[in-house]
Design a protein around this motif. Structure first.
Motif, PDB file in Angstrom:
ATOM      1  N   THR A 117       0.826  -1.206   0.000  1.00 45.74           N
ATOM      2  CA  THR A 117       0.000   0.000   0.000  1.00 45.74           C
ATOM      3  C   THR A 117       0.861   1.258   0.000  1.00 45.74           C
ATOM      4  O   THR A 117       0.578   2.214  -0.734  1.00 45.74           O
ATOM      5  N   VAL A 118       1.911   1.280   0.794  1.00 46.30           N
ATOM      6  CA  VAL A 118       2.795   2.453   0.854  1.00 46.30           C
ATOM      7  C   VAL A 118       3.473   2.665  -0.493  1.00 46.30           C
ATOM      8  O   VAL A 118       3.573   3.797  -0.972  1.00 46.30           O
ATOM      9  N   GLN A 119       3.913   1.592  -1.123  1.00 46.71           N
ATOM     10  CA  GLN A 119       4.559   1.732  -2.422  1.00 46.71           C
ATOM     11  C   GLN A 119       3.578   2.232  -3.481  1.00 46.71           C
ATOM     12  O   GLN A 119       3.939   3.009  -4.351  1.00 46.71           O
ATOM     13  N   ARG A 120       2.327   1.815  -3.401  1.00 48.44           N
ATOM     14  CA  ARG A 120       1.323   2.212  -4.382  1.00 48.44           C
ATOM     15  C   ARG A 120       0.749   3.600  -4.103  1.00 48.44           C
ATOM     16  O   ARG A 120       0.616   4.426  -4.999  1.00 48.44           O
ATOM     17  N   GLU A 121       0.401   3.866  -2.832  1.00 50.54           N
ATOM     18  CA  GLU A 121      -0.311   5.093  -2.471  1.00 50.54           C
ATOM     19  C   GLU A 121       0.592   6.184  -1.888  1.00 50.54           C
ATOM     20  O   GLU A 121       0.203   7.336  -1.850  1.00 50.54           O
ATOM     21  N   GLY A 122       1.740   5.790  -1.361  1.00 52.47           N
ATOM     22  CA  GLY A 122       2.620   6.757  -0.729  1.00 52.47           C
ATOM     23  C   GLY A 122       2.399   6.900   0.761  1.00 52.47           C
ATOM     24  O   GLY A 122       3.117   7.623   1.436  1.00 52.47           O
ATOM     25  N   PHE A 123       1.410   6.213   1.319  1.00 52.80           N
ATOM     26  CA  PHE A 123       1.133   6.247   2.756  1.00 52.80           C
ATOM     27  C   PHE A 123       0.261   5.061   3.122  1.00 52.80           C
ATOM     28  O   PHE A 123      -0.300   4.394   2.252  1.00 52.80           O
ATOM     29  N   TYR A 124       0.133   4.814   4.413  1.00 56.99           N
ATOM     30  CA  TYR A 124      -0.777   3.780   4.928  1.00 56.99           C
ATOM     31  C   TYR A 124      -1.522   4.384   6.100  1.00 56.99           C
ATOM     32  O   TYR A 124      -0.916   4.973   6.996  1.00 56.99           O
ATOM     33  N   ALA A 125      -2.818   4.286   6.112  1.00 55.90           N
ATOM     34  CA  ALA A 125      -3.631   4.846   7.190  1.00 55.90           C
ATOM     35  C   ALA A 125      -4.532   3.763   7.764  1.00 55.90           C
ATOM     36  O   ALA A 125      -5.109   2.972   7.026  1.00 55.90           O
ATOM     37  N   LEU A 126      -4.630   3.743   9.070  1.00 58.01           N
ATOM     38  CA  LEU A 126      -5.516   2.812   9.745  1.00 58.01           C
ATOM     39  C   LEU A 126      -6.886   3.451   9.903  1.00 58.01           C
ATOM     40  O   LEU A 126      -7.004   4.675  10.007  1.00 58.01           O
ATOM     41  N   GLU A 127      -7.895   2.628   9.945  1.00 58.55           N
ATOM     42  CA  GLU A 127      -9.232   3.123  10.231  1.00 58.55           C
ATOM     43  C   GLU A 127      -9.269   3.577  11.696  1.00 58.55           C
ATOM     44  O   GLU A 127      -8.588   3.008  12.551  1.00 58.55           O
ATOM     45  N   GLU A 128     -10.040   4.602  11.964  1.00 56.40           N
ATOM     46  CA  GLU A 128     -10.154   5.068  13.337  1.00 56.40           C
ATOM     47  C   GLU A 128     -10.843   4.008  14.180  1.00 56.40           C
ATOM     48  O   GLU A 128     -11.773   3.345  13.742  1.00 56.40           O
ATOM     49  N   ALA A 129     -10.345   3.829  15.382  1.00 57.87           N
ATOM     50  CA  ALA A 129     -10.902   2.842  16.301  1.00 57.87           C
ATOM     51  C   ALA A 129     -11.291   3.529  17.599  1.00 57.87           C
ATOM     52  O   ALA A 129     -10.701   4.530  17.990  1.00 57.87           O
ATOM     53  N   GLU A 130     -12.289   2.965  18.251  1.00 57.37           N
ATOM     54  CA  GLU A 130     -12.710   3.500  19.539  1.00 57.37           C
ATOM     55  C   GLU A 130     -11.597   3.273  20.555  1.00 57.37           C
ATOM     56  O   GLU A 130     -11.009   2.199  20.620  1.00 57.37           O
ATOM     57  N   VAL A 131     -11.308   4.279  21.339  1.00 59.76           N
ATOM     58  CA  VAL A 131     -10.250   4.190  22.332  1.00 59.76           C
ATOM     59  C   VAL A 131     -10.875   3.914  23.690  1.00 59.76           C
ATOM     60  O   VAL A 131     -11.806   4.590  24.105  1.00 59.76           O
ATOM     61  N   GLN A 132     -10.341   2.915  24.360  1.00 60.17           N
ATOM     62  CA  GLN A 132     -10.819   2.585  25.695  1.00 60.17           C
ATOM     63  C   GLN A 132     -10.128   3.515  26.693  1.00 60.17           C
ATOM     64  O   GLN A 132      -8.929   3.752  26.587  1.00 60.17           O
ATOM     65  N   PRO A 133     -10.861   4.044  27.663  1.00 59.49           N
ATOM     66  CA  PRO A 133     -10.220   4.916  28.646  1.00 59.49           C
ATOM     67  C   PRO A 133      -9.172   4.139  29.445  1.00 59.49           C
ATOM     68  O   PRO A 133      -9.394   2.999  29.823  1.00 59.49           O
ATOM     69  N   ALA A 134      -8.039   4.775  29.668  1.00 59.33           N
ATOM     70  CA  ALA A 134      -6.949   4.137  30.410  1.00 59.33           C
ATOM     71  C   ALA A 134      -7.150   4.315  31.905  1.00 59.33           C
ATOM     72  O   ALA A 134      -7.736   5.299  32.362  1.00 59.33           O
ATOM     73  N   ALA A 135      -6.651   3.369  32.645  1.00 58.68           N
ATOM     74  CA  ALA A 135      -6.697   3.477  34.100  1.00 58.68           C
ATOM     75  C   ALA A 135      -5.747   4.596  34.536  1.00 58.68           C
ATOM     76  O   ALA A 135      -4.758   4.866  33.861  1.00 58.68           O
ATOM     77  N   PRO A 136      -6.031   5.241  35.649  1.00 62.37           N
ATOM     78  CA  PRO A 136      -5.133   6.297  36.124  1.00 62.37           C
ATOM     79  C   PRO A 136      -3.711   5.755  36.302  1.00 62.37           C
ATOM     80  O   PRO A 136      -3.504   4.688  36.857  1.00 62.37           O
TER      81      PRO A 136
END
Length: 76
Positions: free
Chosen positions: A34-53
């Motif tokens: 993908t990087v060779q073809r498009e020049g970049f690779y992007a991940l789909e946005e994912a829901e982030v779980q809140p981190a413990a303190p």
């Protein structure tokens, strides 16, 4: 931040011979293609779980721009 070049990435991935590495190797091959073809690779946005303190926080960089068609120039 640590960066690795394409050759180093290929050597690193191919060094793993465990069967459990096969899905990761396939994903890396997809990313490289993908990087060779498009020049970049992007991940789909994912829901982030809140981190413990006090838990470590991870950050990911996602570039939305494409490289210029004239090619890249390495600067030192």
């Amino acid at each position: 931040m640590n960066l690795i070049g394409l050759q180093g990435l290929i050597l690193l991935v191919n060094a793993c011979t465990k069967p459990a590495c096969a899905p990761f190797k396939q994903w890396v091959a997809e990313v490289i293609e993908t990087v060779q073809r498009e020049g970049f690779y992007a991940l789909e946005e994912a829901e982030v779980q809140p981190a413990a303190p006090g838990a470590p926080v991870a950050y990911a960089y996602r570039s939305r721009s494409r490289r210029p068609s004239s090619g890249w120039r390495r600067t030192t």
